[in-house]
Design an enzyme around this catalytic site. Structure first.
Site, PDB file in Angstrom:
ATOM      1  N   ASP A  62       0.844  -1.209   0.000  1.00 36.27           N
ATOM      2  CA  ASP A  62       0.000   0.000   0.000  1.00 36.27           C
ATOM      3  C   ASP A  62       0.875   1.253   0.000  1.00 36.27           C
ATOM      4  O   ASP A  62       0.370   2.369  -0.086  1.00 36.27           O
ATOM      5  CB  ASP A  62      -1.015  -0.011   1.146  1.00 36.27           C
ATOM      6  CG  ASP A  62      -0.367   0.017   2.514  1.00 36.27           C
ATOM      7  OD1 ASP A  62       0.868  -0.141   2.600  1.00 36.27           O
ATOM      8  OD2 ASP A  62      -1.096   0.197   3.516  1.00 36.27           O
ATOM      9  N   SER A  63       2.190   1.066   0.037  1.00 33.70           N
ATOM     10  CA  SER A  63       3.118   2.178  -0.198  1.00 33.70           C
ATOM     11  C   SER A  63       2.853   2.809  -1.566  1.00 33.70           C
ATOM     12  O   SER A  63       3.284   3.929  -1.837  1.00 33.70           O
ATOM     13  CB  SER A  63       4.572   1.697  -0.118  1.00 33.70           C
ATOM     14  OG  SER A  63       4.752   0.525  -0.891  1.00 33.70           O
ATOM     15  N   ASP A 101      -1.050  -6.100  -0.259  1.00 35.14           N
ATOM     16  CA  ASP A 101      -1.268  -5.450   1.031  1.00 35.14           C
ATOM     17  C   ASP A 101      -2.740  -5.150   1.206  1.00 35.14           C
ATOM     18  O   ASP A 101      -3.373  -4.608   0.297  1.00 35.14           O
ATOM     19  CB  ASP A 101      -0.533  -4.099   1.022  1.00 35.14           C
ATOM     20  CG  ASP A 101       0.435  -3.964   2.159  1.00 35.14           C
ATOM     21  OD1 ASP A 101       0.365  -4.765   3.109  1.00 35.14           O
ATOM     22  OD2 ASP A 101       1.266  -3.037   2.087  1.00 35.14           O
ATOM     23  N   LYS A 131      -1.157  -9.279   3.078  1.00 37.26           N
ATOM     24  CA  LYS A 131      -0.386  -8.798   4.234  1.00 37.26           C
ATOM     25  C   LYS A 131      -1.270  -7.872   5.068  1.00 37.26           C
ATOM     26  O   LYS A 131      -1.988  -7.040   4.515  1.00 37.26           O
ATOM     27  CB  LYS A 131       0.868  -8.056   3.762  1.00 37.26           C
ATOM     28  CG  LYS A 131       1.705  -7.512   4.931  1.00 37.26           C
ATOM     29  CD  LYS A 131       3.078  -7.066   4.499  1.00 37.26           C
ATOM     30  CE  LYS A 131       3.132  -5.710   3.864  1.00 37.26           C
ATOM     31  NZ  LYS A 131       2.591  -4.604   4.687  1.00 37.26           N
ATOM     32  N   GLU A 133      -1.187  -5.421   8.733  1.00 38.76           N
ATOM     33  CA  GLU A 133      -0.334  -4.803   9.742  1.00 38.76           C
ATOM     34  C   GLU A 133      -0.946  -5.015  11.128  1.00 38.76           C
ATOM     35  O   GLU A 133      -2.166  -4.929  11.288  1.00 38.76           O
ATOM     36  CB  GLU A 133      -0.196  -3.298   9.469  1.00 38.76           C
ATOM     37  CG  GLU A 133       0.504  -2.999   8.164  1.00 38.76           C
ATOM     38  CD  GLU A 133       0.730  -1.499   7.942  1.00 38.76           C
ATOM     39  OE1 GLU A 133       0.466  -0.697   8.854  1.00 38.76           O
ATOM     40  OE2 GLU A 133       1.177  -1.150   6.834  1.00 38.76           O
ATOM     41  N   GLU A 200       9.432  -4.344  10.231  1.00 39.62           N
ATOM     42  CA  GLU A 200       9.829  -3.042   9.675  1.00 39.62           C
ATOM     43  C   GLU A 200      10.281  -2.101  10.795  1.00 39.62           C
ATOM     44  O   GLU A 200       9.600  -1.961  11.820  1.00 39.62           O
ATOM     45  CB  GLU A 200       8.651  -2.409   8.913  1.00 39.62           C
ATOM     46  CG  GLU A 200       9.001  -1.023   8.361  1.00 39.62           C
ATOM     47  CD  GLU A 200       8.032  -0.494   7.314  1.00 39.62           C
ATOM     48  OE1 GLU A 200       7.060  -1.184   6.970  1.00 39.62           O
ATOM     49  OE2 GLU A 200       8.274   0.642   6.845  1.00 39.62           O
TER      50      GLU A 200
HETATM   51  O1  KIV Z   1       3.579  -1.103   1.679  1.00 36.70           O
HETATM   52  C1  KIV Z   1       4.702  -1.618   1.537  1.00 36.70           C
HETATM   53  O2  KIV Z   1       5.374  -1.434   0.529  1.00 36.70           O
HETATM   54  C2  KIV Z   1       5.189  -2.458   2.615  1.00 36.70           C
HETATM   55  C3  KIV Z   1       6.584  -2.992   2.520  1.00 36.70           C
HETATM   56  C4  KIV Z   1       7.573  -1.933   2.582  1.00 36.70           C
HETATM   57  C5  KIV Z   1       6.855  -4.045   3.508  1.00 36.70           C
HETATM   58  O3  KIV Z   1       4.470  -2.711   3.536  1.00 36.70           O
END
Ligand code: KIV
Length: 303
Positions: A62-63, A101, A131, A133, A200
């Site tokens: 989600d970056s 994510d 993924k 968090e 992280e």
């Molecule tokens: O959103 C993302 O890119 C991430 C990674 C940096 C682990 O969570």
């Protein structure tokens, strides 16, 4: 139009690099102490390059809210955006394990909602894992996702979706009590059925201890070299972030410089009429050209 080649019409890739990476492959890598490489990707072309470079795990993070969409944090990213980018990456990835994510608010309301959204990544976008968090507060969700046959990657330490609670992007687990808490969260996620764990922004010593105590692979970002694998945001690695690199980032190329120079050269060539050249133009067949030249020219229309 662009003559981009879809992966579906590619010839088969070589037998050694075409071995599909699965969760058991990553588990085996941990057992045999072979480092796991992971990178983010958000679009077809980058995904394809990352996959062809034999990276083991591709994460549609989600970056993308920050590096692709220009938001100041990841909090605004929606399910629809994540699905769109994940589908594009799916088309570029053959070998790597593809994870997506879950964006903020897609699993924070209730567990049924989280399971429903996770299933969309698998059914509608071809993700092989999702993924989420969080630590102990995600144990129930991780169990339910695992029951639904969705492999889960946990993510603890500096969790960008907790930006406001953390009061900024800060390294986590620095005090003795915070380090113990992180270790407990890691163990709880593993017990709940998480398949992998992203660490992280945590001290190297804490990441090493967690890696040692878990049977599932840990993937570090800003967590030192002792994790079972490493992940970076591909824009960080290529210098496409318009910001100084964080301490844990190693820049392997300066794509901003390459793109800036190429675009400037293009603009200059257009302005000086040196692009396109005659060789870069289509032409009438010789006979048609001659006849075309005999058509009388019309008066230009008045503006
Ligand atoms: O959103 C993302 O890119 C991430 C990674 C940096 C682990 O969570």
């Amino acid at each position: 139009m662009s003559l981009t080649k879809p992966r579906s019409i590619d010839a088969a890739i070589s037998s050694t690099s075409s071995l599909k990476i699965t969760l058991p492959t990553l588990q085996e890598k941990k057992r045999s102490h072979a480092p796991i490489s992971a990178l983010t990707a958000y679009d077809y072309a980058t995904a394809r390059l990352v996959d062809e470079a034999s990276v083991d795990l591709v994460l549609v993070g989600d970056s993308l809210g920050m590096v692709m969409l220009g938001h100041e944090s990841t909090l605004a990213v929606t399910m629809d955006e994540m699905l769109l980018f994940t589908r594009a990456v799916r088309r570029g990835v053959r070998r790597a394990l593809l994870a997506a994510d879950m964006p903020y608010a897609s699993y924070h309301i209730d567990i049924a909602d989280g399971v429903r959204n996770a299933l969309r990544f698998v059914k509608e976008a071809g993700a092989e894992a999702v993924k989420v968090e969080g630590g102990r507060n995600r144990v129930e969700l991780v169990k339910r996702l695992s029951d639904a046959e969705i492999p889960v990657i946990g993510h603890i330490g500096l969790t960008p979706q907790s930006l406001h609670r953390m009061g900024g992007y800060r390294v986590q687990g620095k005090s003795l009590s915070a380090a113990e808490l992180l270790l407990g969260e890691a163990l709880a996620l593993e017990e709940a059925g998480a398949a992998l764990l992203v660490l992280e922004g945590v001290p190297r010593e804490v990441a090493a201890r967690i890696t040692n105590e878990l049977t599932i692979p840990t993937i570090g970002i800003g967590a030192g070299p002792d994790c079972d694998g490493q992940i970076l945001v591909v824009h960080d690695l290529l210098n496409l972030t318009f910001a100084p690199a964080a301490k844990f980032v190693r820049r392997y190329a300066d794509a901003a410089d390459v793109i800036r120079n190429a675009v400037e050269d293009y603009r200059k060539d257009v302005e000086t009429r040196s692009f396109p050249s005659d060789a870069e133009s289509y032409h009438l067949p010789a006979e048609t050209r001659e006849r075309f030249a005999t058509i009388p020219e019309r008066q230009p229309r008045k503006a």
